[in-house]
Design an enzyme around this catalytic site. Structure first.
Site, PDB file in Angstrom:
ATOM      1  N   HIS A   1       0.038   4.777  -2.495  1.00 22.85           N
ATOM      2  CA  HIS A   1      -0.280   6.050  -2.584  1.00 22.85           C
ATOM      3  C   HIS A   1       0.894   6.911  -3.320  1.00 22.85           C
ATOM      4  O   HIS A   1       2.044   6.484  -3.311  1.00 22.85           O
ATOM      5  CB  HIS A   1      -0.588   6.675  -1.287  1.00 22.85           C
ATOM      6  CG  HIS A   1       0.552   6.824  -0.256  1.00 22.85           C
ATOM      7  ND1 HIS A   1       1.520   7.762  -0.443  1.00 22.85           N
ATOM      8  CD2 HIS A   1       1.035   6.167   0.597  1.00 22.85           C
ATOM      9  CE1 HIS A   1       2.522   7.425   0.449  1.00 22.85           C
ATOM     10  NE2 HIS A   1       2.254   6.270   0.999  1.00 22.85           N
TER      11      HIS A   1
ATOM     12  N   ARG B   1      -3.769   9.991   2.366  1.00 19.72           N
ATOM     13  CA  ARG B   1      -2.945   9.791   1.215  1.00 19.72           C
ATOM     14  C   ARG B   1      -3.361   8.741   0.460  1.00 19.72           C
ATOM     15  O   ARG B   1      -3.340   8.795  -0.946  1.00 19.72           O
ATOM     16  CB  ARG B   1      -1.396   9.856   1.551  1.00 19.72           C
ATOM     17  CG  ARG B   1      -0.939   8.693   2.539  1.00 19.72           C
ATOM     18  CD  ARG B   1       0.556   9.029   3.111  1.00 19.72           C
ATOM     19  NE  ARG B   1       1.141   7.964   3.784  1.00 19.72           N
ATOM     20  CZ  ARG B   1       1.115   7.817   4.961  1.00 19.72           C
ATOM     21  NH1 ARG B   1       0.111   8.712   5.902  1.00 19.72           N
ATOM     22  NH2 ARG B   1       1.607   6.866   5.829  1.00 19.72           N
TER      23      ARG B   1
ATOM     24  N   GLU C   1      -0.524   2.283   6.885  1.00 24.73           N
ATOM     25  CA  GLU C   1       1.058   2.024   6.810  1.00 24.73           C
ATOM     26  C   GLU C   1       1.606   1.599   8.123  1.00 24.73           C
ATOM     27  O   GLU C   1       0.739   1.820   9.163  1.00 24.73           O
ATOM     28  CB  GLU C   1       1.731   3.369   6.525  1.00 24.73           C
ATOM     29  CG  GLU C   1       3.155   3.439   6.544  1.00 24.73           C
ATOM     30  CD  GLU C   1       3.583   2.437   5.485  1.00 24.73           C
ATOM     31  OE1 GLU C   1       4.509   2.711   4.392  1.00 24.73           O
ATOM     32  OE2 GLU C   1       3.682   1.147   5.771  1.00 24.73           O
TER      33      GLU C   1
ATOM     34  N   HIS D   1      -0.201   1.334   1.446  1.00 19.71           N
ATOM     35  CA  HIS D   1       1.003   1.920   1.746  1.00 19.71           C
ATOM     36  C   HIS D   1       2.204   1.051   1.492  1.00 19.71           C
ATOM     37  O   HIS D   1       1.997  -0.215   1.170  1.00 19.71           O
ATOM     38  CB  HIS D   1       0.872   2.449   3.243  1.00 19.71           C
ATOM     39  CG  HIS D   1       0.076   3.481   3.539  1.00 19.71           C
ATOM     40  ND1 HIS D   1      -0.065   4.687   3.630  1.00 19.71           N
ATOM     41  CD2 HIS D   1      -1.523   3.272   3.687  1.00 19.71           C
ATOM     42  CE1 HIS D   1      -1.162   5.338   3.895  1.00 19.71           C
ATOM     43  NE2 HIS D   1      -2.073   4.285   3.884  1.00 19.71           N
TER      44      HIS D   1
END
Ligand SMILES: O=C(O)[C@H](O)COP(=O)(O)O
Length: 345
Positions: free
Chosen positions: A100, A149, A203, A273
């Site tokens: 991201h 994100r 993440e 991520h």
């Protein structure tokens, strides 16, 4: 200045047998995802489906269905120039990975992990720039994490894609979500790209570091200790996930949900991520747990792989839409770009 992606030497093959553990809940979740994606791609509209517990049957169905309705983009429709190719079932697919763009907590140098923060303005610009770089590479299905994100990055990047298809977030969190988000026009479906959000691509969970400033944490616990938490393979931060634990969900999901799409010839983009992608790249590049320590991914830099005959060939990071290097060794991508050039002169 767009930072480069740092790849380390490829290590020896490491068995990832410990990555195959999928608990029952995850398998059930995955079956739902597969059914929802299959309905969307097949154009059958989303209807109630009994979820089958044996992942194998659904997996088989998605593969066979995909080959029937293989979402080979009409842009690649058979023509005189590639008549020979059009009859051969392509066993080649593009895989794009994007970390991201910069998030508002990256900007503040805070440990983020699974805290759901949006992109910063710079991160929005990075996502758009990433989209420009991949704007001539085919994308048939997009996977993101469950975090905003990564989803913002995917959607912003696709605004730059020359094919002009509309990415649509699939909803399978409930029967109502599935039935209320149905698309009833076949043509509209053909002009859409399914986007599947999966928590398994989130993440790594940074535990008690989430929200702490990275510099202050180093001052408090010592630089070495924080580096060990951030970059070791099997040492988790306090009450958080190690990279190994993150890999056990991210790589398992990749192999169970994403690899079947590539096997059926679908071109895939994953927006996720730093650590969930590091664990996937460890699998793709067969990095050892030692080599992955020094693998760093910059925000918003797309990485291209070609999946061919069950192997992943790293093609690097396209720096602009017309980069010859990206297309030099992949006839299918070169053809797709040529068709776009012809269509949108
Ligand atoms: O979660 C975070 O803070 C970042 O996305 C990644 O952090 P790291 O570079 O410390 O792994």
């Amino acid at each position: 200045m767009a930072a480069e992606v740092y790849y380390q030497a490829i290590g020896t093959v490491q068995s990832h047998s410990h990555l195959n553990n999928l608990n029952r809940h995850q398998k059930h979740q995955n079956n739902i995802v597969r059914l929802v994606a299959r309905d969307f791609i097949s154009g059958n509209g989303l209807s109630r489906r009994s979820t089958n517990r044996s992942g194998r049957r659904n997996c088989t169905v998605i593969r066979s269905l995909a080959s029937q309705t293989s979402v080979v983009d009409p842009v690649l429709s058979p023509s005189r120039s590639n008549a020979g190719d059009s009859n051969k079932k392509s066993n080649e697919a593009a895989l794009i990975l994007i970390r991201h763009g910069e998030s508002l907590w990256n900007e503040k140098n805070l440990f983020t992990g699974c805290v759901d923060v949006p992109l910063s303005k710079k991160g929005i610009d990075e996502a758009i720039e990433a989209g420009k770089r991949i704007s001539s590479i085919p994308v048939d299905v997009i996977f993101t994490s469950a975090l905003i994100r990564a989803q913002m990055t995917a959607m912003l990047a696709m605004t730059q894609h020359r094919r002009g298809k509309v990415p649509i977030m699939l909803h399978n969190e409930s029967e109502r979500a599935r039935s209320w988000s149905q698309v009833f026009s076949e043509d509209t479906k053909k002009q859409s790209i399914p986007v599947i959000a999966a928590w398994q691509l989130n993440e790594r969970m940074y535990g008690e570091l989430q929200g702490l400033n990275k510099q202050e944490t180093a001052d408090r616990y010592g630089k070495e200790q924080v580096h060990e938490w951030r970059r070791s393979y099997d040492i988790p931060p306090p009450n958080g996930e190690s990279l190994e634990m993150c890999a056990q969900r991210a790589v398992a999901y990749f192999r169970d949900q994403i690899e079947p799409q590539l096997l059926s010839g679908k071109n895939v983009m994953i927006s996720a991520h730093g650590n969930s992608l590091r664990s996937i790249i460890m699998y793709l590049d067969k990095l050892t747990s030692q080599e992955v320590i020094s693998l760093e991914l910059s925000t918003g830099i797309p990485m291209l792989y070609i999946f061919k005959e069950g192997r992943y060939i790293r093609r690097g990071s396209p720096t602009r839409p017309s980069e010859a290097g990206v297309y030099a060794y992949t006839k299918r991508l070169a053809l797709y770009k040529q068709k776009l050039d012809d269509m949108f002169q």
